[in-house]
Write a protein that holds these residues in place. Sequence first.
Motif, mmCIF file in Angstrom:
data_model
loop_
_atom_site.group_PDB
_atom_site.id
_atom_site.type_symbol
_atom_site.label_atom_id
_atom_site.label_comp_id
_atom_site.label_asym_id
_atom_site.label_seq_id
_atom_site.Cartn_x
_atom_site.Cartn_y
_atom_site.Cartn_z
ATOM 1 N N GLN A 1 44.224 36.342 34.039
ATOM 2 C CA GLN A 1 43.314 36.045 35.139
ATOM 3 C C GLN A 1 41.985 36.752 34.901
ATOM 4 N N PRO A 2 40.879 36.025 34.972
ATOM 5 C CA PRO A 2 39.576 36.681 34.848
ATOM 6 C C PRO A 2 39.416 37.746 35.933
ATOM 7 N N PRO A 3 38.767 38.855 35.630
ATOM 8 C CA PRO A 3 38.664 39.961 36.596
ATOM 9 C C PRO A 3 37.846 39.632 37.844
ATOM 10 N N HIS A 4 37.011 38.607 37.803
ATOM 11 C CA HIS A 4 36.147 38.297 38.944
ATOM 12 C C HIS A 4 36.847 37.498 40.047
ATOM 13 N N LEU A 5 38.091 37.104 39.844
ATOM 14 C CA LEU A 5 38.768 36.282 40.840
ATOM 15 C C LEU A 5 39.015 37.047 42.134
ATOM 16 N N GLU A 6 38.748 36.393 43.243
ATOM 17 C CA GLU A 6 38.975 37.003 44.547
ATOM 18 C C GLU A 6 40.325 36.602 45.137
ATOM 19 N N GLY A 7 40.885 35.519 44.676
ATOM 20 C CA GLY A 7 42.122 35.008 45.247
ATOM 21 C C GLY A 7 43.345 35.793 44.816
ATOM 22 N N LYS A 8 44.465 35.381 45.346
ATOM 23 C CA LYS A 8 45.739 36.051 45.120
ATOM 24 C C LYS A 8 46.773 34.968 44.806
ATOM 25 N N ASP B 1 42.973 31.064 46.305
ATOM 26 C CA ASP B 1 44.236 31.485 45.701
ATOM 27 C C ASP B 1 44.712 30.517 44.610
ATOM 28 N N LEU B 2 44.109 29.342 44.560
ATOM 29 C CA LEU B 2 44.574 28.323 43.627
ATOM 30 C C LEU B 2 44.372 28.715 42.163
ATOM 31 N N TYR B 3 43.199 29.194 41.804
ATOM 32 C CA TYR B 3 42.902 29.560 40.412
ATOM 33 C C TYR B 3 43.855 30.653 39.907
ATOM 34 N N PRO B 4 44.014 31.777 40.621
ATOM 35 C CA PRO B 4 44.963 32.791 40.139
ATOM 36 C C PRO B 4 46.392 32.264 40.037
ATOM 37 N N THR B 5 46.765 31.363 40.932
ATOM 38 C CA THR B 5 48.109 30.790 40.895
ATOM 39 C C THR B 5 48.299 29.958 39.635
#
Length: 149
Positions: A49-56, A36-40
């Motif tokens: 946000q890059p489309p491949h991110l799994e986090g929230k 979740d850190l990267y999307p945050t």
Amino acid sequence: HKHAKFEISTRAPLLISTPESRARGDGTRQLVEFLDLYPTLCELADLEQPPHLEGKSFARLFEDPTAAHRTVAGSEMRRGKYLGQSVRSNQFRYTQWQDRTRKVVAAELYDHRSDDSDGMLEKVNLIDQPQFGTVVERHRSMLKEVFGP
């Protein structure tokens, strides 16, 4: 010991401060995962946000530390020939141990509402207590949602 599937091993401190945060210095009991850190950070920096991110993103927790974020957080580790997969909800931790054929060989359930030991040491495995049957089934389903069948 960071190589275990227990509460004290799967928790890590995470400190983030933003100039705009209304809840500066406040903590939260909400579940977050490292993914979740990267999307945050993207949201806080106003970056796409890059489309491949799994986090929230958990950016809303900076405004309201009690806001809902995740109902469950997962963790996984291998110990010898066994794979341990665990889900933590607000109240419980459920762990399954599987052999190399993916057969479940052991399971654990810990109630964090009643674990008041220092460090939440998860000393009482409730997996075989009939009154927790529904809780076990619900967490088993959540584990499948997080990790797949």
